[in-house]
Design a protein around this motif. Structure first.
Motif, short mmCIF file in Angstrom:
data_model
loop_
_atom_site.label_atom_id
_atom_site.label_comp_id
_atom_site.label_asym_id
_atom_site.label_seq_id
_atom_site.Cartn_x
_atom_site.Cartn_y
_atom_site.Cartn_z
N GLY A 87 0.82 -1.21 0.00
CA GLY A 87 0.00 0.00 0.00
C GLY A 87 0.85 1.25 0.00
N LEU A 88 2.00 1.20 -0.63
CA LEU A 88 2.92 2.33 -0.60
C LEU A 88 2.40 3.54 -1.36
N GLU A 89 1.51 3.36 -2.34
CA GLU A 89 0.96 4.53 -3.05
C GLU A 89 0.24 5.44 -2.05
N PHE A 90 -0.49 4.83 -1.15
CA PHE A 90 -1.23 5.58 -0.14
C PHE A 90 -0.28 6.26 0.84
N TRP A 91 0.71 5.52 1.34
CA TRP A 91 1.60 6.05 2.36
C TRP A 91 2.55 7.11 1.82
N LEU A 92 2.90 7.04 0.56
CA LEU A 92 3.78 8.05 -0.01
C LEU A 92 3.02 9.34 -0.35
N ALA A 93 1.73 9.24 -0.57
CA ALA A 93 0.93 10.43 -0.88
C ALA A 93 0.57 11.21 0.38
N LEU A 94 0.53 10.58 1.53
CA LEU A 94 0.18 11.27 2.78
C LEU A 94 1.12 12.41 3.15
N PRO A 95 2.43 12.26 3.09
CA PRO A 95 3.31 13.40 3.41
C PRO A 95 3.11 14.57 2.46
N LEU A 96 2.87 14.28 1.19
CA LEU A 96 2.63 15.37 0.22
C LEU A 96 1.32 16.10 0.54
N LEU A 97 0.31 15.34 0.90
CA LEU A 97 -0.97 15.94 1.27
C LEU A 97 -0.83 16.77 2.55
N GLY A 98 -0.12 16.28 3.54
CA GLY A 98 0.12 17.02 4.78
C GLY A 98 0.90 18.29 4.54
N LEU A 99 1.91 18.21 3.68
CA LEU A 99 2.70 19.39 3.34
C LEU A 99 1.84 20.44 2.66
N GLY A 100 0.94 20.01 1.80
CA GLY A 100 0.03 20.95 1.13
C GLY A 100 -0.91 21.65 2.11
N PHE A 101 -1.47 20.90 3.04
CA PHE A 101 -2.35 21.51 4.06
C PHE A 101 -1.58 22.47 4.96
N TRP A 102 -0.35 22.08 5.33
CA TRP A 102 0.45 22.92 6.21
C TRP A 102 0.79 24.25 5.54
N LEU A 103 1.20 24.20 4.27
CA LEU A 103 1.54 25.44 3.55
C LEU A 103 0.32 26.32 3.34
N SER A 104 -0.80 25.73 2.95
CA SER A 104 -2.00 26.54 2.70
C SER A 104 -2.53 27.15 4.00
N SER A 105 -2.48 26.42 5.12
CA SER A 105 -2.96 26.99 6.38
C SER A 105 -2.02 28.09 6.87
N GLY A 106 -0.73 27.95 6.64
CA GLY A 106 0.23 29.00 7.01
C GLY A 106 -0.01 30.27 6.21
N LEU A 107 -0.24 30.12 4.91
CA LEU A 107 -0.51 31.31 4.08
C LEU A 107 -1.82 31.98 4.48
N LEU A 108 -2.83 31.18 4.75
CA LEU A 108 -4.12 31.74 5.17
C LEU A 108 -4.00 32.45 6.52
N THR A 109 -3.27 31.88 7.46
CA THR A 109 -3.07 32.51 8.77
C THR A 109 -2.32 33.82 8.64
N ASP A 110 -1.26 33.85 7.84
CA ASP A 110 -0.52 35.10 7.63
C ASP A 110 -1.40 36.17 7.02
N ARG A 111 -2.22 35.80 6.08
CA ARG A 111 -3.11 36.77 5.42
C ARG A 111 -4.13 37.35 6.40
#
Length: 128
Positions: free
Chosen positions: A14-38
């Motif tokens: 199930g590595l497709e699932f586990w390798l996509a999770l860090p990318l998804l988490g990184l995307g949420f983290w960056l978007s929430s940081g930009l929204l908080t700064d704004r």
């Protein structure tokens, strides 16, 4: 054949699932940081201010039935009793430091917000 074997290993673990999770988490983290700064940087312009230092003016009753003025010349004082038809407030009492009918009527008119002619028609004077 080796490629087929690697895809089978990917699917079995199930590595497709586990390798996509860090990318998804990184995307949420960056978007929430930009929204908080704004949100924190934008100016907060309020056009409506709360005024806490003003007292609300009481609206005197408009349904005045009778006004009785008791003039006390010895004390230079007039006691006014106002009967109303309002269910919340049946009677008002005022004391004015004058015995002149014109000044008394003006003061009552000012306190009740009624025209002076209306006050004059309702007033009944007594002397003590």
């Amino acid at each position: 054949m080796t490629r087929l074997r690697w895809t089978q290993v990917w699917h079995s673990l199930g590595l497709e699932f586990w390798l996509a999770l860090p990318l998804l988490g990184l995307g949420f983290w960056l978007s929430s940081g930009l929204l908080t700064d704004r949100m924190l940087v934008r100016s907060n312009r309020t056009t409506v201010y709360l005024q806490g230092d003003r007292q609300q003016q009481q609206q005197p009753p408009r349904t005045v039935e009778s006004i009785t003025v008791i003039i006390k010349p010895q004390q230079s004082l007039s006691t006014i009793t106002i009967e109303t038809a309002n269910s919340a407030l049946k009677q008002l009492r005022f004391e004015f430091p004058t015995t002149e009918p014109a000044q008394i009527e003006a003061a009552i008119s000012r306190e009740l917000g009624l025209p002076r002619d209306r006050v004059r028609s309702l007033v009944r004077y007594r002397s003590e």
